[in-house]
Scaffold this motif. Structure first.
Motif, PDB file in Angstrom:
ATOM      1  N   ARG A 146      34.289  45.024  51.424  1.00 51.93           N
ATOM      2  CA  ARG A 146      35.100  45.275  50.234  1.00 51.93           C
ATOM      3  C   ARG A 146      34.904  46.713  49.783  1.00 51.93           C
ATOM      4  O   ARG A 146      33.793  47.201  49.680  1.00 51.93           O
ATOM      5  N   GLY A 147      36.016  47.352  49.467  1.00 52.97           N
ATOM      6  CA  GLY A 147      35.960  48.715  48.946  1.00 52.97           C
ATOM      7  C   GLY A 147      35.889  48.702  47.430  1.00 52.97           C
ATOM      8  O   GLY A 147      35.704  47.662  46.792  1.00 52.97           O
ATOM      9  N   LYS A 148      36.045  49.850  46.846  1.00 52.24           N
ATOM     10  CA  LYS A 148      36.033  49.943  45.379  1.00 52.24           C
ATOM     11  C   LYS A 148      37.300  49.299  44.829  1.00 52.24           C
ATOM     12  O   LYS A 148      38.373  49.377  45.425  1.00 52.24           O
ATOM     13  N   GLU A 149      37.155  48.632  43.681  1.00 53.39           N
ATOM     14  CA  GLU A 149      38.322  48.013  43.060  1.00 53.39           C
ATOM     15  C   GLU A 149      39.191  49.095  42.405  1.00 53.39           C
ATOM     16  O   GLU A 149      38.686  50.010  41.779  1.00 53.39           O
ATOM     17  N   THR A 150      40.486  48.931  42.575  1.00 49.37           N
ATOM     18  CA  THR A 150      41.426  49.849  41.919  1.00 49.37           C
ATOM     19  C   THR A 150      41.611  49.430  40.464  1.00 49.37           C
ATOM     20  O   THR A 150      41.279  48.298  40.103  1.00 49.37           O
ATOM     21  N   PRO A 151      42.106  50.291  39.631  1.00 47.91           N
ATOM     22  CA  PRO A 151      42.327  49.928  38.223  1.00 47.91           C
ATOM     23  C   PRO A 151      43.212  48.683  38.063  1.00 47.91           C
ATOM     24  O   PRO A 151      43.023  47.893  37.162  1.00 47.91           O
ATOM     25  N   GLN A 152      44.218  48.485  38.938  1.00 45.95           N
ATOM     26  CA  GLN A 152      45.088  47.315  38.851  1.00 45.95           C
ATOM     27  C   GLN A 152      44.281  46.024  39.114  1.00 45.95           C
ATOM     28  O   GLN A 152      44.476  45.013  38.431  1.00 45.95           O
ATOM     29  N   GLN A 153      43.363  46.032  40.097  1.00 44.77           N
ATOM     30  CA  GLN A 153      42.553  44.862  40.420  1.00 44.77           C
ATOM     31  C   GLN A 153      41.603  44.541  39.283  1.00 44.77           C
ATOM     32  O   GLN A 153      41.319  43.395  38.995  1.00 44.77           O
TER      33      GLN A 153
END
Length: 158
Positions: A146-153
């Motif tokens: 898993r990568g970094k969560e985006t602001p939308q997630q």
């Protein structure tokens, strides 16, 4: 003749439980299966269902000698575990450490001559044609990272 029950019986150099039926107790010996054990017991005139611990010392000695030289009992060749030995050219039946040493030497021989099976053994892969795409995986597990969560997630998570 001793009529006492033996809880541990030594047959062909292996300690076996005396409270098992003869055929199933003999199957605990490396290189002897239930079918072979039943055939040997019948050839020797013993009941395969009889408990191993009830055998007399003479019967145990007779059984032990027979297991060391199964070829001489007159069993069919297909019951032996080393038919047409590539080095000796005869039908043999190996048990206990003799079997383990012979199998190890066979694998080393295959590696030495670089046969297909020997190469598979060297690489630690499956030898008998099984699939390797999904099974037999060893080493580190591979999964989705898993990568970094985006602001939308992050908003959906709230």
């Amino acid at each position: 003749m001793s009529s006492e029950f033996k809880y541990i019986v030594r047959v062909a150099g292996v300690d076996l439980p005396g409270d098992k039926a003869l055929a199933y107790a003999l199957a605990d010996i490396k290189g002897i299966g239930v079918s072979t054990a039943q055939a040997v017991a019948i050839k020797l005139g013993l009941d395969p269902k009889r408990l191993l611990g009830t055998l007399s010392d003479e019967e145990i000695e007779k059984l032990s000698n027979a297991l060391r030289e199964i070829e001489k009992l007159g069993l069919p060749a297909w019951m032996l575990n080393r038919r047409k030995d590539p080095f000796l050219g005869v039908d043999r039946h190996l048990i206990t450490s003799d079997l383990l040493i012979t199998v190890r030497n066979d694998i080393e021989f295959m590696k030495k001559i670089k046969s297909y099976k020997g190469t598979r053994h060297m690489l630690g892969l499956k030898v008998r044609g099984q699939r390797t795409r999904t099974t037999g995986r060893t080493g580190l597990t591979v999964g989705v990272k898993r990568g970094k969560e985006t602001p939308q997630q992050q908003k959906k998570g709230e």
